[in-house]
Design an enzyme around this catalytic site. Structure first.
Site, mmCIF file in Angstrom:
data_model
loop_
_atom_site.group_PDB
_atom_site.id
_atom_site.type_symbol
_atom_site.label_atom_id
_atom_site.label_comp_id
_atom_site.label_asym_id
_atom_site.label_seq_id
_atom_site.Cartn_x
_atom_site.Cartn_y
_atom_site.Cartn_z
ATOM 1 N N LYS A 1 43.663 -69.799 -7.428
ATOM 2 C CA LYS A 1 42.614 -69.022 -8.096
ATOM 3 C C LYS A 1 42.659 -69.378 -9.577
ATOM 4 O O LYS A 1 43.741 -69.590 -10.135
ATOM 5 C CB LYS A 1 42.943 -67.538 -7.886
ATOM 6 C CG LYS A 1 41.892 -66.541 -8.305
ATOM 7 C CD LYS A 1 42.357 -65.127 -7.888
ATOM 8 C CE LYS A 1 41.337 -64.062 -8.219
ATOM 9 N NZ LYS A 1 41.796 -62.723 -7.781
ATOM 10 N N SER B 1 41.983 -57.747 -3.600
ATOM 11 C CA SER B 1 41.355 -59.035 -3.905
ATOM 12 C C SER B 1 41.923 -60.224 -3.149
ATOM 13 O O SER B 1 41.346 -61.310 -3.202
ATOM 14 C CB SER B 1 41.427 -59.323 -5.407
ATOM 15 O OG SER B 1 40.397 -58.629 -6.070
ATOM 16 N N SER C 1 38.201 -60.452 -5.158
ATOM 17 C CA SER C 1 37.834 -61.466 -6.111
ATOM 18 C C SER C 1 38.377 -62.860 -5.798
ATOM 19 O O SER C 1 37.906 -63.840 -6.379
ATOM 20 C CB SER C 1 38.333 -61.062 -7.505
ATOM 21 O OG SER C 1 39.741 -60.951 -7.509
#
Lengths: 527, 478
Positions: free
Chosen positions: A93, A193, A169
């Site tokens: 990420k 997330s 996310s």
């Protein structure tokens, strides 16, 4: 099956035995990216472009990856130990700092930031021979549950239906893993997330115990809630990667100074006799009526509840004791308390992005430093950071702190007590795990919820209690809905009970191995 | 006319002299370094970094707390103080808010009338320093070297009643900080910083009036001048029937004037909350006990012990305990000497102190070790050398680092004890100076000093002048 579709634990063996080279595996992953990913997210990009592609990435780092893969191959040729993740391609990420690599957190304000250092979890993976393919997209600063709030467009799409969001996310991470763009990805979980997008994309997402994995190098969202964790396609890989990223870190004094079990070898221990609970409080969602402020409750869709009961039945076949009607009454307050706590921390964590030292600075003329702050932040932050700053500033202001922030902290303690009671080995329930749906629904369509930050947040209702309590949680695939979108179920456990959760997940994976739904592939891979 | 009294409280920031910064391993002292050379991702607030508490900073805070008679808290917390400033890279300062590392305590001041005044301490807390901003023709230059240098903030109760008392508090505090070795406490270098809260009220009442805060004063003299100026201003305002407003003032040292920085109404809300990146600070008994082993006897205790144990006058005891190294030097010398401590004190205060002041080093760093000083004193006592040779020896030992006895034998400085040699020299002097001899013999006996001087000169000072005088008087009678 291409090389990039193999599980990490198998690839390591194949590479070590020189059946394949790390470079071959890397090329396979890069080829897959070329086939399915489409253009990477970019500032001022177009979200409508290539709607049938995945768009996981912000930054691809093939050159860096090649040199890492070659290093692994050289080490093997020289008879040296190439490490426990030798030659395994992975992504991270974009919230993790990686030395000499663009690190944006999905925000314009960091769109020009190249980190001079590498985050601890990523450093540990690279030290074990992992090959970093690049940095994947996410909600801006991880503020969201659909990955749509990134400043880098197009945002990632769900591999099972590219009209749907991958969740968030860590949506870039879960989408990438689902289509073989790397064997695993490292995400972060502040309210769900990792687990929520894992459920939406049909992969495995582990949110470890708070403090199990060092946060050093993770661009902070809610510092008391943030947990780095792995996203994988199978339980063994989750166990393998979790072991490598876990453990004490001299750079993070909040990282637990506890030894790390060999999760992978512990997977083999049967789950016979383990007590696994089901709670009615996880089969409904609670929300506040916008007009009256009254608490409203609604059952989650039957298909989500059925998936949990079906999973419970299969675990019972494996010898687990299923305990029903476990009360988790504070679950309903998870989102409101999270709203307050995470925003206070987020607002403070965003203070450093001021245009002074790094990142975006306004190009407009300014008369003084305050105007420079205002303009840089106004132009550099998207809507989500701004909303969170406003809310965070408000609820931590001297005159409101008691009413909101301190109260939310007390609610957090109550949520924790719910878990203490059910996991207490001498208590009434003596559970090893709580089995719940990961999300109230399957993946929603792009644009459907985006813009309604309150509704968006309710996607995290069933995952956020674990963040409040600091306990570990894992989302595993448990079938599909009628539209062919994946359904995830969640296992929650006591502090540092990752090994037990992984064992249950592994048992479930084994017992469902022959199921029809296990053979399904994201349609984008069969085109 | 109404008489007013001043009510003063001081907020001091003390820079701890740890080797590394409070939350990272960069060197803490950058005094001689170029801007932005002692920095790292942590102290410059790069995205993703985390603080790790330096235990040495905590230990120095524990020592200070003990020296201030404050209570070290078994559990304390760090908090974020949020505000924007270009030299505050994270946009918040890691500090301690409502659960500080120590509470309470006091510092005793000796007043001119020999009474003691207790200045109460409200709390001591640990925090990180910010960087430095320099304005350079419309540009702001920022030096992050100072970011993360450990500070203790110590706040007094409003117990001080005059500018002089405030100055004395700072003098005592500075002495104490150096004494326990936790800070260089140099105000000019910013190791010790002071903000003063000042208000006035009619004598006899017990309420408090609105106060002003004087910031950025960087010497003890300036603190005294600034407070004095503010007391005069407030008194004049009140006498004119004006209200005192809660302003923040800045002292302009060059012009000796106070300037208004801002009104308190515009004071920021720092939105304090617990720092989630640090664990609670637990100071258990074992850590505390272990740390306090380094705590020396404190100045006031040592002063009174010197008076009682060594019978030195209060004046001497004051000076000897003005600085820890000097007091240790004195005590070491007294123990070796075994004789009258006052004699050691005299030599120290007259000759050794001059050397210390000239060289600007602490007593403990002199090449003239206490054992050498005692050797010199003993040689004088035993008439091996005279007083003035003793004094020159002090310098010579300091210059060369050689033992006094070595220098005496190398340079032949010992007094000539053979009376025959002295007598011969006296006879020579008499023979060479018929006129003064005749004058002396006619009754100008005051000339004896001159004769002694001549003999001393010829003997290179290596004789006991008393003995020379006796011999001369004998010879001149004839």
């Amino acid at each position: 099956m291409e090389l990039c579709d193999y599980p990490a634990y198998q690839l390591v063996g194949m590479i070590r035995r020189k059946q394949v080279s790390a470079v071959e595996v890397l090329e396979s992953a890069l080829k897959r990216i070329g086939e399915v990913d489409g253009c990477p997210g970019q500032l001022d990009g177009n979200n409508q472009i290539e709607p049938d592609k995945i768009h996981s990435f912000i930054t691809l780092t093939p050159e860096r990856a090649r040199s890492q893969a070659q290093k692994v191959d050289h080490a093997i040729a020289a008879g040296e130990d190439p490490g426990g993740l030798a030659g395994v391609p992975f992504t991270t990420k974009d919230i993790y700092c990686v030395k000499d690599t663009l690190t944006t957190a999905g925000s314009r304000i960091l769109s020009n930031f190249t980190s001079p250092y590498t985050a601890t979890p990523i450093e540990r993976i690279e030290a074990q021979g992992g090959v970093l393919l690049g940095k994947v997209n996410q909600d801006e600063f991880a503020y969201g549950s659909s990955s749509e709030s990134s400043a880098f467009l197009p945002t990632p799409r769900n591999p099972w239906n590219t009209d749907c969001v991958p969740g968030g996310s860590s949506g870039g991470s879960t989408a990438a893993v689902a289509v073989g763009e790397g064997c695993f990805s490292i995400g972060t979980d502040t309210a769900g997330s990792i687990r929520q997008p894992a459920a939406f994309c049909g992969v495995i997402g582990v949110k470890p115990t708070y403090s199990r994995v060092s946060r050093y190098g993770l661009i902070a969202f809610g510092s008391s809630l943030d947990c780095p964790g792995p996203i994988t396609r199978n339980v063994q890989d989750a166990a393998l990667v979790l072991r490598i990223i876990s453990g004490a870190d001299p750079k993070d004094s909040t990282a637990a100074n506890l030894s790390v079990p060999n999760y992978l070898s512990e997977l083999q221990t049967p789950i016979r006799g383990m007590r696994i609970g089901l709670s009615p409080d996880y089969f409904k969602i609670t929300y506040l009526d916008a007009q009256s402020g009254e608490i409203q409750q609604e059952d989650i869709p039957a298909i989500m509840k059925d998936a949990v009961y079906r999973a419970a039945g299969r675990l019972a076949e494996m010898g687990a004791d299923i305990v029903e009607d476990v009360p988790m009454q504070q679950t309903r307050y998870g989102i409101p308390a999270y709203f307050v706590i995470s925003r206070v921390e987020a607002a403070s964590n965003l203070h450093r992005f001021d245009g002074v030292k790094y990142g975006y600075r306004t190009r407009q003329a300014v008369s003084d430093v305050h105007e420079m702050y205002r303009k840089s932040r106004a132009e550099g932050f998207g809507l989500q950071p701004k909303l969170r700053i406003l809310m965070g500033m408000y609820v931590s202001a001297a005159q409101y702190s008691e009413q909101y922030y301190l109260r939310a902290l007390r609610v957090r303690t109550l949520i924790r007590q719910d878990f203490n009671e059910i996991f207490d080995p001498k208590g009434k329930y003596r559970l090893k795990a709580l089995l719940t749906p990961t999300t109230p629904t399957t993946a929603f369509r792009m644009g459907d919820i985006y813009g309604d930050s309150v509704l968006m947040q309710y996607a995290d209702q069933l995952t956020v209690p674990a963040n409040h309590a600091g306990i570990p949680g894992i989302s595993i695939p448990a079938g599909f809905d009628l539209q062919g979108l994946p359904i995830g179920v969640q296992l929650l456990g006591n502090d540092f009970a990752e090994s037990e959760l992984l064992r249950i997940a592994y048992a479930y994976e084994k017992v469902t191995e022959e199921d029809e739904w296990r053979t399904r592939k994201p349609p984008i891979l069969t085109k | 006319m109404t008489e007013y009294e001043a009510i003063i409280g001081l907020e001091t920031h003390i820079q701890l002299n740890t080797t590394t910064k409070i939350f990272c391993s960069c060197r803490a002292d950058s005094w001689n370094d170029l801007p932005n050379t002692n920095i790292c991702p942590v102290c410059t607030g790069l995205p993703g970094v985390l603080p790790v508490l330096n235990r040495a900073a905590v230990e120095k805070a524990i020592l200070l707390a003990a020296a201030m008679h404050a209570e070290v808290q078994p559990i304390s917390y760090f908090d974020r103080k949020n505000y924007f400033y270009p030299d505050l890279p994270k946009g918040y300062q890691i500090s301690q808010y409502n659960m500080p590392v120590a509470r309470g305590g006091y510092l005793e001041l000796t007043m001119p009338d020999d009474t003691t005044k207790k200045v109460n301490i409200q709390k001591l807390h640990l925090e990180e320093d910010a960087g430095k901003t320099k304005n350079d023709f419309g540009r702001r230059l920022i030096d992050f070297n100072r970011c993360g240098v450990p500070l203790v903030e110590m706040v007094t109760a409003p117990d001080l009643r005059s500018a002089d008392e405030a100055a004395q508090y700072l003098t005592r505090l500075r002495q104490l900080l150096r004494w326990i070795g936790i800070s260089e406490a140099n105000m000019e270098k910013g190791h010790l910083r002071c903000d003063a809260n000042v208000s006035i009220r009619p004598i006899g009442v017990d309420y408090l009036n609105p106060k002003t805060e004087i910031k950025n004063v960087n010497s003890i003299v300036a603190v005294r001048d600034a407070i004095q100026t503010e007391i005069i201003r407030q008194t004049r305002e009140v006498q004119l029937g004006h209200k005192i407003e809660a302003w923040t003032l800045e002292w302009d040292e060059e012009r000796n004037v106070l300037r208004k920085m801002r009104s308190k109404e515009t004071e920021a809300d720092y939105r304090y909350f617990r720092e989630p990146d640090l664990l609670q600070l637990v100071i258990d008994e074992q850590w505390k006990t272990e740390t306090l082993k380094q705590l020396p006897e404190l100045p006031l205790e040592r002063r009174s012990r010197f008076i009682h144990q060594y019978r030195v006058p209060e004046y001497d005891a004051d000076i000897l305990t003005g600085e820890r190294s000097l007091s240790e030097y004195f005590e070491e010398a007294v123990v070796i000497y075994q004789g009258d401590p006052k004699r050691v004190s005299n030599w120290l205060m007259n000759d050794v102190m001059r050397l210390i002041n000239e060289l600007g080093i602490p007593a403990g760093e002199l090449k003239l070790k206490p054992t050498y000083l005692v050797e010199i004193i003993k040689m004088v006592d035993d008439n091996i050398i005279n007083n003035s040779i003793g004094k020159t020896l002090i310098e010579k030992v300091q210059d060369t680092g050689k033992a006094p006895s070595t220098i005496v034998s190398e340079e032949g400085l010992a007094l000539v004890s053979d009376t025959r040699t002295i007598e011969d020299t006296c006879k020579t002097v008499i023979a060479q100076n018929p006129q003064p001899v005749s004058n002396y013999q006619k009754g100008k006996t005051g000339l004896i000093g001159w004769f002694v001087g001549q003999v001393m000169k010829q003997m290179g000072g290596k004789a006991d002048p008393q003995l020379i005088r006796q011999i001369l008087e004998e010879l001149l009678k004839q």
